[in-house]
Motif scaffolding. Structure first.
Motif, PDB file in Angstrom:
ATOM      1  N   GLU A  26       0.839  -1.331   0.122  1.00 37.08           N
ATOM      2  CA  GLU A  26       0.058  -0.028   0.113  1.00 37.08           C
ATOM      3  C   GLU A  26       0.859   1.125  -0.081  1.00 37.08           C
ATOM      4  N   ARG A  39      -2.018   2.371  -6.051  1.00 39.38           N
ATOM      5  CA  ARG A  39      -2.927   2.088  -6.832  1.00 39.38           C
ATOM      6  C   ARG A  39      -3.292   0.446  -7.034  1.00 39.38           C
ATOM      7  N   LYS A  62      -5.145  -1.278  -4.002  1.00 38.56           N
ATOM      8  CA  LYS A  62      -6.723  -0.847  -4.246  1.00 38.56           C
ATOM      9  C   LYS A  62      -7.262  -2.236  -4.869  1.00 38.56           C
ATOM     10  N   THR A  63      -6.573  -2.744  -5.909  1.00 37.36           N
ATOM     11  CA  THR A  63      -7.279  -3.757  -6.737  1.00 37.36           C
ATOM     12  C   THR A  63      -7.214  -5.175  -5.942  1.00 37.36           C
ATOM     13  N   LYS A 113      -6.722  -5.409  -2.356  1.00 34.27           N
ATOM     14  CA  LYS A 113      -7.021  -5.451  -0.901  1.00 34.27           C
ATOM     15  C   LYS A 113      -8.218  -6.215  -0.263  1.00 34.27           C
TER      16      LYS A 113
END
Length: 402
Positions: free
Chosen positions: A358, A363, A366-367, A369
Motif C-alpha cells: 500500500e 493504486r 486497491k485492486t 486489498k
C-alpha cells in the motif's frame, strides 16, 4: 504631584498581587504517596459467568520506612462485565485511592485471547484520562491471574518484572515490543494482523536451572515467542524461531545473539553478537503483479568458535571468517523463511506485507486489498541477506591449540 502618583501606582500593584494570591490553589489538594494505591498491572481472563471477565489488578502499596519507601504487593481479582465495573468493585475494598496513571502492563490470558472480545475492555484503557497509551500489552500462556500472583525469587512484583523484561528486550531483539497505542494503530490498518509477545512462568529446568524457594512453585517469568491475532482473537502462537524471523523482517533487530548450531552441514560452528542491522524492502511489478523483496544487511562480531581443532594460518583464518559470514546469513534467512511460511499457513498478514504494498503502490493495492487474506498464501516474497563480520575475536586458534 508626582510623588502622589507614584504612591498610587505602588498601592495598585500591591493590591493586584494580594488579589492574585487568592486565586493560587497551592498544594491544598495534594495526596501523600502512602495514601495512594498505584496500579502496576492488569490481567484479563475469562469469567465463570457468560459475558464476564476475571480482571486482576496488581497494586503497589508504598509504605514509609527507615531509609526510604517499601513497596508491597496487593493483587486483587474480581469478576465483572466491564473494566469500569471491576475498578468500582476494587475501589470499595482498597483502603487507599487507586491511581491508574502508573499502569505499566496489560496481561491478556490465553483463554480470554482465544475467546476474543477483550478489545471492549481495552477501550476503557484508551478513553480514561489517567491511562497512557504507552503501556505494554502481552499475552499469557495460561491465566493472567496466575502470572500476576507469582512470588518471584527476585521478590520483584510480576508486573514490574514483565516491564523490565520488555524494556531490556533490545539486548536480545527476540520478541516484539507492543504498546497500547501501537496495537490500536495496527488494528486500524485492517490488512495487518496484530502480534503480541508471549509471557509465561518458568519452573526449574525449563530453560534455566535455579533453586526454587518452594517446591512445585513457578519462580521465574520469561518472554518467548508471540501470538498472532485476528482482530482481538488469538489464532495461533509463533515459535521462538518464527518470532525471530518476524523481528528481522520488521527491521526491529537492535542487538542479537546469534549462532550457527542449527546448521548441521557446517563442521565448525560460530556464535556472535549482532552489532547493527538494517532491513529494507522493495515492491516490484512483474507481469502486472507485485512482488516483495527484502534486503537484510547485518554486521556481526564473532565471540565463539566451536569445533576448530587446529592452528590456522592468516589466509586460512580469513577464509574461515568468510564461511562464518555465509553461515550467519543462512541462519537469518532460515528464521525469516519460517516466519513467512507461518504467515502463509495462517492466511493472516502479521508481517505487514500488505502495508508495504500500500505504501509503495497504493493504486495496485486497491485492486487486491479486498481479497488480500486469500492472496497471502501465494504472494511472491524473496529474501536477500548480507552479513559482514566486523570483529572476529582476539584469537585465530582453538583453545586447545593456542
Amino acid at each position: 504631584m508626582e510623588k502622589d502618583t507614584g504612591k498610587k501606582v505602588k498601592i495598585a500593584l500591591m493590591l493586584s498581587l494580594i488579589i492574585s494570591l487568592l486565586f493560587f490553589t497551592g498544594c491544598w489538594g495534594k495526596r501523600e504517596v502512602e495514601d495512594l494505591a498505584p496500579l502496576l498491572g492488569v490481567g484479563f481472563d475469562l469469567g465463570e459467568k457468560p459475558g464476564t471477565f476475571l480482571i486482576t489488578n496488581q497494586y503497589a502499596q508504598p509504605k514509609k520506612e527507615k531509609g526510604g519507601v517499601q513497596i508491597n504487593d496487593r493483587t486483587l481479582s474480581v469478576e465483572a462485565s466491564s473494566a469500569r465495573q471491576a475498578f468500582e468493585k476494587m475501589s470499595k475494598i482498597l483502603n487507599q485511592t487507586p491511581f491508574m496513571g502508573s499502569l505499566k502492563v496489560i496481561v491478556i490470558g490465553e483463554d480470554a485471547a482465544k475467546a476474543g472480545g477483550f478489545n471492549d475492555i481495552l477501550d476503557f484503557d484508551q478513553r480514561f484520562a489517567e491511562f497512557r497509551r504507552s503501556m505494554y500489552l502481552v499475552l499469557a500462556k495460561g491465566k493472567a491471574q496466575d502470572l500476576l500472583n507469582l512470588k518471584l525469587g527476585s521478590e520483584v512484583l510480576p508486573a514490574l518484572y514483565i516491564k523490565d523484561l520488555i524494556e531490556g528486550g533490545d539486548e536480545l531483539s527476540a520478541f516484539p515490543t507492543v504498546r497500547l497505542g501501537h496495537y490500536l494503530t495496527i488494528l486500524g490498518t485492517k490488512s495487518t494482523a496484530p502480534i503480541l509477545p508471549v509471557v509465561e512462568s518458568v519452573k526449574p529446568g525449563e530453560g534455566a536451572e535455579y533453586e526454587a524457594k518452594e517446591k512445585g512453585k513457578a519462580e521465574e517469568i520469561r518472554i518467548q515467542g508471540a501470538g498472532v491475532l485476528k482482530e482481538d482473537r488469538l489464532v495461533d502462537f509463533l515459535t521462538d524461531e518464527e518470532t525471530k524471523g518476524y523481528m528481522w523482517l520488521e527491521n526491529d533487530v537492535v542487538n542479537r545473539s546469534i549462532d550457527t548450531m542449527s546448521l548441521a552441514e557446517d563442521s565448525v560452528k560460530f556464535g556472535g553478537q549482532v552489532l547493527k542491522s538494517k532491513t529494507k524492502y522493495k515492491v516490484e511489478m512483474n507481469s502486472g503483479k507485485a512482488e516483495l523483496h527484502y534486503q537484510i544487511k547485518t554486521s556481526i562480531a564473532i565471540d565463539e568458535v566451536l569445533g576448530l581443532t587446529k592452528q590456522l594460518s592468516g589466509p586460512e583464518w580469513i577464509e574461515l571468517v568468510k564461511e562464518a559470514e555465509k553461515s550467519f546469513a543462512k541462519v537469518i534467512k532460515k528464521e525469516c523463511e519460517t516466519s513467512i511460511k507461518k504467515e502463509r499457513e495462517l492466511g493472516l498478514d502479521y508481517l505487514g506485507i500488505g502495508r508495504h504494498i500500500e505504501q509503495k503502490n497504493p493504486r495496485y493495492w486497491k485492486t487486491i486489498k479486498d481479497q488480500w487474506n486469500a492472496e497471502i498464501a501465494d504472494f511472491p516474497v524473496s529474501i536477500e541477506v548480507e552479513t559482514i563480520v566486523h570483529h572476529s575475536g582476539m584469537s585465530s586458534s582453538s583453545a586447545i591449540n593456542s
